[in-house]
Structure formats: structure tokens, C-alpha cells
Write a protein that holds these residues in place. Structure first.
Motif, PDB file in Angstrom:
ATOM      1  N   VAL A  67       0.866  -1.185   0.000  1.00 20.12           N
ATOM      2  CA  VAL A  67       0.000   0.000   0.000  1.00 20.12           C
ATOM      3  C   VAL A  67       0.899   1.230   0.000  1.00 20.12           C
ATOM      4  O   VAL A  67       1.509   1.566   1.009  1.00 20.12           O
ATOM      5  N   ILE A  68       0.989   1.884  -1.166  1.00 27.05           N
ATOM      6  CA  ILE A  68       1.904   3.020  -1.319  1.00 27.05           C
ATOM      7  C   ILE A  68       1.305   4.297  -0.727  1.00 27.05           C
ATOM      8  O   ILE A  68       1.975   5.056  -0.030  1.00 27.05           O
ATOM      9  N   SER A  69       0.033   4.542  -1.019  1.00 26.53           N
ATOM     10  CA  SER A  69      -0.630   5.760  -0.533  1.00 26.53           C
ATOM     11  C   SER A  69      -1.299   5.478   0.805  1.00 26.53           C
ATOM     12  O   SER A  69      -2.146   4.572   0.908  1.00 26.53           O
ATOM     13  N   PRO A  70      -0.940   6.207   1.869  1.00 27.60           N
ATOM     14  CA  PRO A  70      -1.525   5.920   3.188  1.00 27.60           C
ATOM     15  C   PRO A  70      -3.009   6.234   3.251  1.00 27.60           C
ATOM     16  O   PRO A  70      -3.514   7.089   2.520  1.00 27.60           O
ATOM     17  N   LEU A  71      -3.706   5.523   4.099  1.00 26.59           N
ATOM     18  CA  LEU A  71      -5.120   5.794   4.354  1.00 26.59           C
ATOM     19  C   LEU A  71      -5.226   7.022   5.259  1.00 26.59           C
ATOM     20  O   LEU A  71      -4.254   7.411   5.920  1.00 26.59           O
ATOM     21  N   LEU A  72      -6.405   7.606   5.295  1.00 29.63           N
ATOM     22  CA  LEU A  72      -6.702   8.693   6.227  1.00 29.63           C
ATOM     23  C   LEU A  72      -7.795   8.204   7.161  1.00 29.63           C
ATOM     24  O   LEU A  72      -8.807   7.653   6.706  1.00 29.63           O
ATOM     25  N   ALA A  73      -7.588   8.373   8.455  1.00 28.00           N
ATOM     26  CA  ALA A  73      -8.571   7.907   9.429  1.00 28.00           C
ATOM     27  C   ALA A  73      -8.625   8.872  10.607  1.00 28.00           C
ATOM     28  O   ALA A  73      -7.751   9.722  10.769  1.00 28.00           O
ATOM     29  N   ARG A  74      -9.668   8.731  11.401  1.00 31.21           N
ATOM     30  CA  ARG A  74      -9.776   9.535  12.618  1.00 31.21           C
ATOM     31  C   ARG A  74     -10.034   8.607  13.808  1.00 31.21           C
ATOM     32  O   ARG A  74     -10.621   7.520  13.640  1.00 31.21           O
ATOM     33  N   PRO A  75      -9.604   9.010  14.993  1.00 29.80           N
ATOM     34  CA  PRO A  75      -9.835   8.169  16.171  1.00 29.80           C
ATOM     35  C   PRO A  75     -11.329   8.000  16.435  1.00 29.80           C
ATOM     36  O   PRO A  75     -12.112   8.941  16.291  1.00 29.80           O
ATOM     37  N   ASP A  76     -11.727   6.791  16.793  1.00 28.64           N
ATOM     38  CA  ASP A  76     -13.118   6.509  17.144  1.00 28.64           C
ATOM     39  C   ASP A  76     -13.228   6.468  18.669  1.00 28.64           C
ATOM     40  O   ASP A  76     -12.483   5.729  19.318  1.00 28.64           O
ATOM     41  N   PRO A  77     -14.128   7.256  19.255  1.00 27.34           N
ATOM     42  CA  PRO A  77     -14.266   7.253  20.723  1.00 27.34           C
ATOM     43  C   PRO A  77     -14.555   5.866  21.284  1.00 27.34           C
ATOM     44  O   PRO A  77     -14.224   5.573  22.430  1.00 27.34           O
ATOM     45  N   ASP A  78     -15.162   4.996  20.454  1.00 33.38           N
ATOM     46  CA  ASP A  78     -15.492   3.651  20.914  1.00 33.38           C
ATOM     47  C   ASP A  78     -14.342   2.664  20.715  1.00 33.38           C
ATOM     48  O   ASP A  78     -14.477   1.472  20.986  1.00 33.38           O
ATOM     49  N   GLY A  79     -13.231   3.166  20.192  1.00 32.48           N
ATOM     50  CA  GLY A  79     -12.067   2.311  19.990  1.00 32.48           C
ATOM     51  C   GLY A  79     -11.714   2.148  18.526  1.00 32.48           C
ATOM     52  O   GLY A  79     -12.589   2.147  17.657  1.00 32.48           O
ATOM     53  N   GLY A  80     -10.443   2.043  18.235  1.00 35.41           N
ATOM     54  CA  GLY A  80      -9.985   1.888  16.868  1.00 35.41           C
ATOM     55  C   GLY A  80     -10.040   3.191  16.093  1.00 35.41           C
ATOM     56  O   GLY A  80     -10.071   4.285  16.680  1.00 35.41           O
ATOM     57  N   TYR A  81     -10.094   3.056  14.774  1.00 33.55           N
ATOM     58  CA  TYR A  81     -10.057   4.230  13.902  1.00 33.55           C
ATOM     59  C   TYR A  81     -11.089   4.084  12.784  1.00 33.55           C
ATOM     60  O   TYR A  81     -11.281   2.997  12.239  1.00 33.55           O
ATOM     61  N   GLU A  82     -11.720   5.193  12.463  1.00 29.39           N
ATOM     62  CA  GLU A  82     -12.728   5.222  11.396  1.00 29.39           C
ATOM     63  C   GLU A  82     -12.061   5.703  10.109  1.00 29.39           C
ATOM     64  O   GLU A  82     -11.473   6.774  10.073  1.00 29.39           O
ATOM     65  N   ILE A  83     -12.166   4.888   9.047  1.00 23.10           N
ATOM     66  CA  ILE A  83     -11.516   5.223   7.779  1.00 23.10           C
ATOM     67  C   ILE A  83     -12.238   6.377   7.109  1.00 23.10           C
ATOM     68  O   ILE A  83     -13.454   6.335   6.903  1.00 23.10           O
ATOM     69  N   ILE A  84     -11.489   7.399   6.749  1.00 21.00           N
ATOM     70  CA  ILE A  84     -12.034   8.527   5.992  1.00 21.00           C
ATOM     71  C   ILE A  84     -11.773   8.308   4.505  1.00 21.00           C
ATOM     72  O   ILE A  84     -12.660   8.469   3.667  1.00 21.00           O
ATOM     73  N   SER A  85     -10.573   7.925   4.184  1.00 19.17           N
ATOM     74  CA  SER A  85     -10.185   7.685   2.794  1.00 19.17           C
ATOM     75  C   SER A  85      -9.348   6.414   2.725  1.00 19.17           C
ATOM     76  O   SER A  85      -8.395   6.263   3.491  1.00 19.17           O
ATOM     77  N   GLY A  86      -9.730   5.492   1.823  1.00 19.38           N
ATOM     78  CA  GLY A  86      -8.945   4.269   1.655  1.00 19.38           C
ATOM     79  C   GLY A  86      -9.709   2.990   1.922  1.00 19.38           C
ATOM     80  O   GLY A  86      -9.104   1.953   2.186  1.00 19.38           O
ATOM     81  N   HIS A  87     -11.045   3.032   1.815  1.00 16.98           N
ATOM     82  CA  HIS A  87     -11.845   1.832   2.070  1.00 16.98           C
ATOM     83  C   HIS A  87     -11.486   0.699   1.108  1.00 16.98           C
ATOM     84  O   HIS A  87     -11.381  -0.461   1.512  1.00 16.98           O
ATOM     85  N   ARG A  88     -11.292   1.038  -0.166  1.00 17.81           N
ATOM     86  CA  ARG A  88     -10.966   0.012  -1.158  1.00 17.81           C
ATOM     87  C   ARG A  88      -9.558  -0.558  -0.916  1.00 17.81           C
ATOM     88  O   ARG A  88      -9.343  -1.758  -1.035  1.00 17.81           O
ATOM     89  N   ARG A  89      -8.608   0.306  -0.580  1.00 16.96           N
ATOM     90  CA  ARG A  89      -7.256  -0.161  -0.297  1.00 16.96           C
ATOM     91  C   ARG A  89      -7.238  -1.073   0.927  1.00 16.96           C
ATOM     92  O   ARG A  89      -6.530  -2.082   0.958  1.00 16.96           O
ATOM     93  N   CYS A  90      -8.047  -0.734   1.922  1.00 19.44           N
ATOM     94  CA  CYS A  90      -8.109  -1.549   3.135  1.00 19.44           C
ATOM     95  C   CYS A  90      -8.671  -2.937   2.803  1.00 19.44           C
ATOM     96  O   CYS A  90      -8.134  -3.956   3.251  1.00 19.44           O
ATOM     97  N   HIS A  91      -9.730  -2.973   2.014  1.00 16.04           N
ATOM     98  CA  HIS A  91     -10.337  -4.256   1.646  1.00 16.04           C
ATOM     99  C   HIS A  91      -9.360  -5.095   0.822  1.00 16.04           C
ATOM    100  O   HIS A  91      -9.215  -6.300   1.052  1.00 16.04           O
ATOM    101  N   ALA A  92      -8.692  -4.453  -0.129  1.00 19.03           N
ATOM    102  CA  ALA A  92      -7.725  -5.173  -0.963  1.00 19.03           C
ATOM    103  C   ALA A  92      -6.578  -5.715  -0.109  1.00 19.03           C
ATOM    104  O   ALA A  92      -6.110  -6.839  -0.325  1.00 19.03           O
ATOM    105  N   ALA A  93      -6.127  -4.916   0.864  1.00 20.04           N
ATOM    106  CA  ALA A  93      -5.044  -5.355   1.742  1.00 20.04           C
ATOM    107  C   ALA A  93      -5.466  -6.561   2.568  1.00 20.04           C
ATOM    108  O   ALA A  93      -4.662  -7.474   2.826  1.00 20.04           O
ATOM    109  N   GLU A  94      -6.730  -6.586   2.995  1.00 21.75           N
ATOM    110  CA  GLU A  94      -7.248  -7.742   3.722  1.00 21.75           C
ATOM    111  C   GLU A  94      -7.221  -8.989   2.851  1.00 21.75           C
ATOM    112  O   GLU A  94      -6.857 -10.075   3.308  1.00 21.75           O
ATOM    113  N   LEU A  95      -7.608  -8.821   1.573  1.00 23.73           N
ATOM    114  CA  LEU A  95      -7.596  -9.952   0.646  1.00 23.73           C
ATOM    115  C   LEU A  95      -6.173 -10.463   0.420  1.00 23.73           C
ATOM    116  O   LEU A  95      -5.953 -11.665   0.251  1.00 23.73           O
ATOM    117  N   VAL A  96      -5.213  -9.548   0.408  1.00 20.07           N
ATOM    118  CA  VAL A  96      -3.814  -9.927   0.222  1.00 20.07           C
ATOM    119  C   VAL A  96      -3.275 -10.636   1.474  1.00 20.07           C
ATOM    120  O   VAL A  96      -2.408 -11.505   1.392  1.00 20.07           O
TER     121      VAL A  96
END
Length: 308
Positions: A67-96
Motif C-alpha cells: 500500500v503506497i498511498s496511506p489511508l486517512l482515518a480519525r480516532p473513534d471514541p469507541d475504539g480503533g479508527y474510522e476510515i475517511i479515505s482508503g476503504h478500497r485499499r483496506c479491503h484489498a489489503a485484507e484480501l492480500v
């Protein structure tokens, strides 16, 4: 010979003029490696993540280069991070099978996050009409909300105009086009899907969006009865009937049962059916230009053969 005071380092321009808060923000926005398990999609985002041919190409690219271009996310008060930009890259990375991803973490409120999410996804080459419609609506609502919070004295009409104008300017289209896309969000899901599938054209769909939801459901029955979808003129008459309170299932069936002339001046190819013949980097425009050049060469060769 060392200078006096050599142990005192000069502050950089940024150190002098930046605040502690801005320096902390800059540090937080450095690219971090975040476990995929800590990332989750932006709630209610309108862009689909599907395992289509484009996703296959993304998976192949990530398999080879990561993944060359980093995703953009924001902290989630309930834990983890909410993806702002990069949903497709995240899914593809999971498949890989990747376990972590490069991510920029940024503090954003809901309105800022929506605007950033919409702007980043609208850069994609292929976007469905429904995705574009809901994206414009979400961004317009977010901008209006920002305006309402920051300038409570501004007239509502002026705020509405400036919000729509900003959405149009950012998208590089007219305000009327933005409004027409947003009209599509009034369609029932069945009709919206038909627009995405190119079974109903954009302009007729805008006209149909003025029908009530009950009338739209009746229209589905009329379309099934006539085995046809409405042309622009038919959609305009259906809209007029609705505005006059005269839209009934029988009247819709009568309109939809009219014989329509099939267009004979167009040949339509789906991009996916042509993609296998071109380099992966080619845009739709490049494919079209190449096809035209090949046809011109073919035509010249035919003319030469006919003159022999």
C-alpha cells in the motif's frame, strides 16, 4: 576553536512561529502503521466496495508493491479508527493478507470527516450515479451544518446557495447538475438500482424522483406490465400526472405501454468488457481515443484494398 555558546541551538522558523498545539498536531499526522483489525469503515459512507475487476487490479498492485498511498482515518471514541479515505485499499489489503497499513490519523469532527471522505472518493474514475448522488447530498448537508454553527445570523437562503455553490465548484460541475444528482436520492432503491445498471437514463430518473414513493412503487408494476423503462418524455408526463394528482397505476400502464423507437445512432460498450484489451493504466478516455485511431486505420486500409 569552538564558539562561545556553542551548546545553544538556534530555533527553526517553524519552532519560533508554530504553537505547541500545532506541533503536536503535526506529530499526530505522521504516517503510522495501524493493524487492519483496528480500522473500520466510515459509518454511512455511500461508496461501494465490491470485488470487481478494478478491485482485482488493486489486489494485484498491493501484492506486488504494498500500500503506497496511506489511508486517512480519525480516532473513534469507541475504539480503533474510522476510515475517511482508503476503504478500497483496506479491503484489498485484507484480501492480500496484510496485517498493518500505513495510516494518517487526523482529529476531525463529523462535518470535516464527511467532506474529506467525499472529496477523496470523488476522485475515482468510475462512480455510480447513486454514489455520486448521496455523496453530493452528504457533503451539502455537512457544509450547511458548518455554516449554521459558524454564522447563525446569515439568511438561510444565502447559506443554502453558498453551500450548493461550493459543492458544485469543488466537483467542477454546475450547481444545477449537483441539484439534479441530489434529486436521485428521492428514488426508491429499486429505481435507483436501475439507474446504476443503466436501465433508466439519468434525465428520466431525475423526473421520476418527483413521484411519491407510493407512485414509484406503482411505476415498477407498470414497467413490469409493459416490459419497458420510461423515456424522458414519458418520465416528464408521469411527473406532471403526479403534480396534478392524477397518477394512477392504470394511467402509468397506459404511458408505459406506448411503443418506443429504439435508438439506432448509438453503439454502447461497457468499460469492463474492453478493459482486458488495454494496459491497466489506461483511462476510459484513452481507451476511446485508441479505438477511434484503430478504426481510422482500418478504414484507410479498406479504402486502399478497394482501389486495387
Amino acid at each position: 576553536m569552538p564558539r562561545k555558546g556553542g551548546n545553544i541551538s538556534l530555533s527553526s522558523y517553524d519552532d519560533i512561529f508554530s504553537t505547541e498545539e500545532s506541533r503536536e498536531a503535526a506529530a499526530r499526522e505522521q504516517i503510522q502503521r495501524i493493524p487492519i483489525s483496528d480500522l473500520h469503515p466510515f459509518e454511512g459512507h455511500p461508496f461501494r466496495v465490491v470485488d470487481d475487476e478494478a478491485m482485482t487490479r488493486t489486489v494485484e498492485s498491493i501484492s506486488q508493491f504494498g500500500v503506497i498511498s496511506p489511508l486517512l482515518a480519525r480516532p473513534d471514541p469507541d475504539g480503533g479508527y474510522e476510515i475517511i479515505s482508503g476503504h478500497r485499499r483496506c479491503h484489498a489489503a485484507e484480501l492480500v493478507g496484510l496485517e498493518t497499513l500505513p495510516v494518517i490519523i487526523r482529529e476531525m469532527d463529523d462535518d470535516e470527516a464527511i467532506i474529506a471522505m467525499i472529496d477523496s472518493n470523488l476522485q475515482r474514475e468510475t462512480i455510480l450515479p447513486s454514489e455520486r448522488a448521496w455523496a453530493y447530498k452528504m457533503k451539502l448537508d455537512a457544509i450547511k451544518h458548518q455554516g449554521a454553527r459558524s454564522d447563525l445570523t446569515s439568511p438561510q437562503l444565502a447559506a443554502k446557495f453558498s453551500s450548493a455553490a461550493r459543492v458544485a465548484k469543488d466537483a467542477g460541475i454546475s450547481g444545477d447538475t449537483v441539484r439534479r444528482y441530489i434529486r436521485l436520492t428521492n428514488l426508491i432503491p429499486e429505481l435507483m438500482n436501475m439507474v446504476d445498471e443503466k436501465k433508466i437514463a439519468f434525465n428520466p430518473a431525475v423526473e421520476l424522483s418527483y413521484l411519491t414513493r407510493e407512485e414509484q412503487s406503482q411505476l415498477l408494476e407498470a414497467m413490469d406490465y409493459a416490459q419497458a423503462t420510461p423515456s424522458l418524455s414519458q418520465a416528464q408526463r408521469l411527473k406532471k400526472q403526479s403534480q396534478e394528482g392524477a397518477a394512477t397505476l392504470d394511467s402509468m400502464c397506459e404511458i408505459m405501454n406506448e411503443v418506443k423507437k429504439e435508438p439506432t445512432d448509438r453503439v454502447i460498450f461497457q468499460a469492463d468488457s474492453l478493459r482486458k484489451y488495454f494496459p491497466k493504466s489506461y483511462t476510459n478516455r484513452q481507451m476511446e481515443e485508441t479505438i477511434i485511431k484503430l478504426l481510422e486505420q482500418w478504414q484507410k486500409r479498406r479504402k486502399r484494398e478497394q482501389t486495387r
